[in-house]
Design a protein around this motif. Structure first.
Motif, PDB file in Angstrom:
ATOM      1  N   ALA A   1      47.832  37.359  43.166  1.00  6.90           N
ATOM      2  CA  ALA A   1      48.363  38.722  43.188  1.00  6.90           C
ATOM      3  C   ALA A   1      49.246  38.924  41.971  1.00  6.90           C
ATOM      4  O   ALA A   1      50.016  38.036  41.587  1.00  6.90           O
ATOM      5  CB  ALA A   1      49.162  38.950  44.468  1.00  6.90           C
TER       6      ALA A   1
ATOM      7  N   LEU B   1      44.245  38.920  51.730  1.00  7.52           N
ATOM      8  CA  LEU B   1      45.418  38.530  50.949  1.00  7.52           C
ATOM      9  C   LEU B   1      46.037  37.246  51.502  1.00  7.52           C
ATOM     10  O   LEU B   1      46.442  36.367  50.735  1.00  7.52           O
ATOM     11  CB  LEU B   1      46.442  39.669  50.937  1.00  7.52           C
ATOM     12  CG  LEU B   1      47.580  39.539  49.939  1.00  7.52           C
ATOM     13  CD1 LEU B   1      47.070  39.344  48.516  1.00  7.52           C
ATOM     14  CD2 LEU B   1      48.483  40.765  50.015  1.00  7.52           C
TER      15      LEU B   1
ATOM     16  N   THR C   1      48.428  46.007  46.398  1.00  6.96           N
ATOM     17  CA  THR C   1      48.391  44.718  45.719  1.00  6.96           C
ATOM     18  C   THR C   1      47.181  44.598  44.808  1.00  6.96           C
ATOM     19  O   THR C   1      46.043  44.751  45.255  1.00  6.96           O
ATOM     20  CB  THR C   1      48.371  43.575  46.754  1.00  6.96           C
ATOM     21  OG1 THR C   1      49.497  43.725  47.623  1.00  6.96           O
ATOM     22  CG2 THR C   1      48.424  42.223  46.074  1.00  6.96           C
TER      23      THR C   1
END
Length: 145
Positions: free
Chosen positions: A92, A60, A117
């Motif tokens: 995201a 991420l 997420t």
């Protein structure tokens, strides 16, 4: 004269999406500067985009630093194989409506961890190849043209 078929064929965009929809596991490639990483992720095709879930961590973080990604999926049998590469941007999902809709898709983590997420890859190109598998031709003998 015997017609020789080509063992490699280019897939159309529609054929690429058809094949992507048959699979659940792909490889996400990220890049920050000179560092390239690859992550196996389970995914689902949503329209003409790819959606996966992740937790906080290096994947991420890397997507936040550089959203340009490659995503590769392939499959094979004894007779044939194929590979599809999605080139695009990953982001995201950040609105309640996006997350609520994503929650309705058949996408669950494969490992017993919490992955809050959702990440969507929106492609700018999709390319693929299919391959007929078989023995290698005689490398030193007479070749058919």
């Amino acid at each position: 004269m015997t017609e020789v078929s080509e063992p490699v064929a280019v897939l159309s965009d529609d054929e690429c999406w058809e094949r992507l929809r048959t699979q659940e596991l792909g490889r996400l490639v990220t890049r920050i500067g000179d560092r390239v990483d690859i992550f196996p992720v389970n995914f689902v095709v949503d329209g003409e985009s790819v959606l996966f879930r992740t937790a906080q961590g290096s994947k991420l973080f890397e997507l936040t630093a550089n959203d340009e990604v490659l995503f590769e999926v392939d499959d094979h049998t004894d007779e044939a194989a194929w590979s599809v590469v999605v080139r695009g941007h990953a982001r995201a999902l950040d609105t309640f409506a996006e997350v609520e809709r994503a929650d309705t898709l058949p996408l669950q983590p494969w490992v017993p961890t919490l992955k809050y997420t959702y990440v969507r890859i929106v492609p700018h190109t999709v390319s693929g190849r299919s391959f007929d598998r078989g023995p290698e031709p005689d490398r030193y003998g007479v070749q058919q043209y």
